[in-house]
Motif scaffolding. Structure first.
Motif, mmCIF file in Angstrom:
data_model
loop_
_atom_site.group_PDB
_atom_site.id
_atom_site.type_symbol
_atom_site.label_atom_id
_atom_site.label_comp_id
_atom_site.label_asym_id
_atom_site.label_seq_id
_atom_site.Cartn_x
_atom_site.Cartn_y
_atom_site.Cartn_z
ATOM 1 N N LYS A 1 0.845 -1.194 0.000
ATOM 2 C CA LYS A 1 0.000 0.000 0.000
ATOM 3 C C LYS A 1 0.879 1.242 0.000
ATOM 4 C CE LYS A 1 -4.116 1.857 2.278
ATOM 5 N NZ LYS A 1 -4.943 1.608 1.091
ATOM 6 N N LYS A 2 0.469 2.282 -0.710
ATOM 7 C CA LYS A 2 1.296 3.464 -0.869
ATOM 8 C C LYS A 2 0.634 4.734 -0.342
ATOM 9 C CE LYS A 2 3.823 1.779 -4.930
ATOM 10 N NZ LYS A 2 4.169 2.012 -6.348
ATOM 11 N N MET A 3 1.474 5.641 0.115
ATOM 12 C CA MET A 3 1.093 6.990 0.527
ATOM 13 C C MET A 3 1.990 7.979 -0.217
ATOM 14 S SD MET A 3 -1.214 6.642 3.050
ATOM 15 C CE MET A 3 -1.782 5.275 4.103
ATOM 16 N N TYR A 4 1.520 9.207 -0.400
ATOM 17 C CA TYR A 4 2.323 10.192 -1.113
ATOM 18 C C TYR A 4 2.083 11.597 -0.576
ATOM 19 C CZ TYR A 4 -2.091 10.667 -3.753
ATOM 20 O OH TYR A 4 -3.416 10.843 -4.111
ATOM 21 N N LEU A 5 3.086 12.460 -0.799
ATOM 22 C CA LEU A 5 3.009 13.876 -0.444
ATOM 23 C C LEU A 5 2.866 14.708 -1.712
ATOM 24 C CD1 LEU A 5 5.894 14.230 2.183
ATOM 25 C CD2 LEU A 5 3.440 14.119 2.662
ATOM 26 N N LEU A 6 2.114 15.796 -1.626
ATOM 27 C CA LEU A 6 1.907 16.700 -2.757
ATOM 28 C C LEU A 6 2.376 18.106 -2.400
ATOM 29 C CD1 LEU A 6 -1.727 15.665 -3.813
ATOM 30 C CD2 LEU A 6 0.415 15.020 -4.957
ATOM 31 N N ALA A 7 2.885 18.819 -3.405
ATOM 32 C CA ALA A 7 3.281 20.214 -3.226
ATOM 33 C C ALA A 7 2.731 21.052 -4.368
ATOM 34 C CB ALA A 7 4.802 20.345 -3.155
#
Length: 260
Positions: A207-213
């Motif tokens: 399972k994956k998580m991500y950060l956005l800018a």
């Protein structure tokens, strides 16, 4: 004079990603001063992933590895290009320590191009610093290969390119689950918007998580977004079955994920 004023208003509402349609326009919560709390993380890679998740491996020469190394400001407030506070101070988790310039140019897609160009510049891959406008005209970075010339080049690019052109230049990713740092969520158009994936973490189950800018309009500090869909995970976003990714000031569809 009334007719002239109406024409000016109509034209100003049609410029790049730098305006929004009524359905895209966020609710702005004015705030008179900056956030009282300070950021305690030195770089993007200092931001801890959710429990049981670890950052995915990135080659030291990769765009993703470089993004993780970007320093963060101690001040969590977002400033506009003119030095004033952005009205909505609730969208950001942290602010990247990267200049915004003195002109209203480095907005959404511009910030993405800025990060990509700076990475290629640091790797001395000067021939790859190239962006195209909406008509397909290419803007190539040329000598002298110094930071002053890079910033001057980018100022020209920001004036000629935007979300519509960058969306054309990037390649669509067919499988959202393959998301990696450096990928871009982008809606090209007039208006449009874009945010960049600056980190990805994964657990043992895959399972994956991500950060956005993002940057936004008017031109402002590039900042890491909070997750308005899940306060417990914020600022991380979850790769799941949802087809819509709701960010604090814009919503994207999963099929709008693109890569360089």
């Amino acid at each position: 004079m009334l007719f002239k004023s109406l024409v000016i208003l109509l034209i100003s509402g049609c410029i790049s990603c730098k305006s929004q349609s009524p359905t895209d326009r966020p609710e702005i919560i004015p705030q008179e001063s900056k956030l009282s709390n300070e950021n305690t993380y030195a770089t993007i890679k200092s931001i801890p992933p959710p429990s049981d998740f670890e950052r995915n491996k990135q080659d030291s020469a990769s765009f993703g590895y470089w993004l993780r190394s970007i320093a963060l400001k101690k001040d969590k407030a977002v400033y506009k290009f003119d030095g004033t506070f952005k009205a909505n101070q609730s969208a950001q988790f942290a602010v990247l320590d990267i200049s915004v310039g003195k002109k209203d140019l480095q907005q959404c897609a511009d910030a993405i191009m800025r990060l990509r160009a700076e990475y290629l510049f640091k790797r001395q891959r000067f021939d790859e610093i190239l962006f195209t406008d909406n008509a397909g005209t290419a803007y190539q970075f040329t000598q002298p290969y110094n930071i002053e010339n890079l910033l001057a080049y980018l100022e020209k690019v920001f004036g000629m390119c935007g979300s519509a052109s960058l969306s054309k230049q990037l390649k669509t990713k067919e499988d959202f689950s393959t998301i990696i740092p450096g990928d871009v969520l982008i809606k090209g158009g007039f208006p449009g918007h874009g945010v960049i994936v600056v980190d990805v973490a994964e657990n043992d189950a895959g399972k994956k998580m991500y950060l956005l800018a993002q940057s936004y309009m008017p031109a402002q500090d590039i900042h890491i977004l909070v997750n308005p869909m899940n306060d417990k995970l914020s600022p991380w976003y979850e790769v799941n079955d949802d087809q819509i990714i709701k960010t604090p000031e814009y919503s994207f569809f999963k099929n709008q994920l693109k890569q360089w």
